[in-house]
Design an enzyme around this catalytic site. Structure first.
Site, short mmCIF file in Angstrom:
data_model
loop_
_atom_site.label_atom_id
_atom_site.label_comp_id
_atom_site.label_asym_id
_atom_site.label_seq_id
_atom_site.Cartn_x
_atom_site.Cartn_y
_atom_site.Cartn_z
N SER A 287 -49.04 91.28 73.15
CA SER A 287 -48.30 90.81 74.32
C SER A 287 -46.88 90.46 73.89
O SER A 287 -46.63 90.15 72.70
CB SER A 287 -48.97 89.59 74.96
N TYR B 267 -52.47 81.13 72.84
CA TYR B 267 -52.42 82.55 73.21
C TYR B 267 -51.24 83.26 72.55
O TYR B 267 -51.41 84.34 71.95
CB TYR B 267 -52.33 82.68 74.73
#
Length: 374
Positions: free
Chosen positions: A138, A150
């Site tokens: 990401s 994350y």
């Protein structure tokens, strides 16, 4: 027909990868935790494309489920040519307020499961000399936000994919990390920051086919990633050049090439050869022993603490009378005139090289001095 395994294939980007691969002629293995939704996606893909679709319900945060997927990847009868590590999870709460179990689940799925599945797939692909691994990271791996784990886990995916890709250079196996941005859903607005899942899938699969180690779909994210990756790209190139030099040195050390002696003198190269003991008796093949004349010993070295009177004088060879050369019987004596003629012939046979011409300084014109009138 090649086979691809896609994790997190029950919805979103994983389902888009499965559908695109099936349209390109791949057999797909779908892995997800929700078995009912997984079966529904498999049925829709099979009816739309006619591809062979296999489902494998498994929870990758559970050791038993992760082991089941590893066994499917390492199956020699049904080899996996492409692994898409798409499964991932993000905790909504900030780090200080997030439950420890939720943070641990992020690491187990985003890091541990991805690493173990990649480790299970790469050896068989390397043996076959072909294959690919697509790790969905990401853009949050560059600019983490929210204060949870994350962004850190996706940053690890980027670094891990880069490291594995460098170790597989020249094996025919490609590892590509996908720095995806925001994926658009039905409720999201239109804009350059929101990417269509099909565009992300097609762009990343094309980059994998080109052998690229990083894919950044979307022109906005591609420009940002190119700017952020500039230092790492330079370091990656330097590491590849250093790796090639190291491989060449290893080949030369194994004897596959020719090396020149080092021009730098070393104490071992400049040291004189040690005197070997000469045998006093030579033994022939018949078993007879013949005495060997003694060899003159080396000149003894006198230490500083030993008096000169106690050290024997060195023996100097060549001080005895010269041997007498006799002519064979019946040979005519050599006359002085013939000896002089032979010496003149030998001197005439020697060709002297012409001397290099000396450079001549060109003559300079006399300086002209003009006098001002008046």
């Amino acid at each position: 027909m090649p086979t691809a395994l896609v994790t997190g294939a029950s919805r979103g980007l994983g389902a888009a990868y499965a559908h695109e691969l099936a349209e390109r002629g791949w057999s797909v293995v779908l892995v997800a935790r929700d078995a009912a939704r997984l079966a529904d996606v498999a049925e829709r893909i099979g009816r739309a494309t006619g591809a062979i679709v296999e489902i494998l319900p498994a929870d990758l945060t559970d050791p038993a489920g992760l082991a089941a997927v590893e066994r499917r990847i390492t199956d020699r009868d049904l080899p996996i040519e492409l692994l898409v590590n798409n499964a991932g999870v993000e905790t909504d709460a900030v780090f200080a307020e997030a439950p420890v179990a939720a943070l641990t689940g992020e690491i187990d799925l985003n890091v541990t499961a991805l690493m173990r599945l990649t480790r299970a797939a790469v050896p068989a692909m390397t043996t076959r000399g072909r294959g690919g691994v697509l790790n969905i990271a990401s853009f949050a791996g560059y600019l983490p936000s929210g204060g949870n784990a994350y962004g850190a886990s996706k940053s690890w995916v980027l670094a891990f994919s880069d490291t594995v890709a460098a170790s597989l250079h020249g094996t025919g196996v490609t590892v590509t990390a996908v720095a995806a941005g925001r994926i658009r859903t039905d409720d999201d607005p239109q804009g350059p920051l929101w990417l269509d899942p099909r565009d992300v899938v097609r762009r990343s699969l094309d980059d994998l086919a080109r052998g690229r180690t990083l894919s950044a779909p979307g022109w906005v994210y591609r420009a940002l990633v190119g700017y952020l990756e500039a230092p790492r790209t330079a370091l990656r190139l330097a590491a590849r050049v250093a790796g090639r030099g190291r491989e060449r040195c290893e080949r030369l050390e194994r004897g596959s090439g020719h090396t020149r002696p080092s021009p730098v003198p070393t104490p071992f190269r400049a040291a004189p050869a040690t005197a070997r003991p000469h045998p006093a008796v030579a033994v022939h093949a018949a078993g007879q022993a013949t005495p060997v004349p003694p060899v003159l010993p080396e000149e003894p070295a006198r230490p500083a603490h030993v008096a000169a009177a106690t050290v024997p004088a060195p023996r100097v060879s060549g001080t005895g009378p010269l041997p007498v050369v006799t002519r064979p019987a019946g040979a005519a004596p050599v006359r002085p005139a013939a000896r002089a003629a032979a010496s003149a012939t030998a001197r005439a046979a020697v060709r002297r090289l012409p001397a290099a011409p000396r450079p001549v300084q060109p003559a300079r014109a006399a300086a002209t001095v003009r006098l001002a009138a008046g």
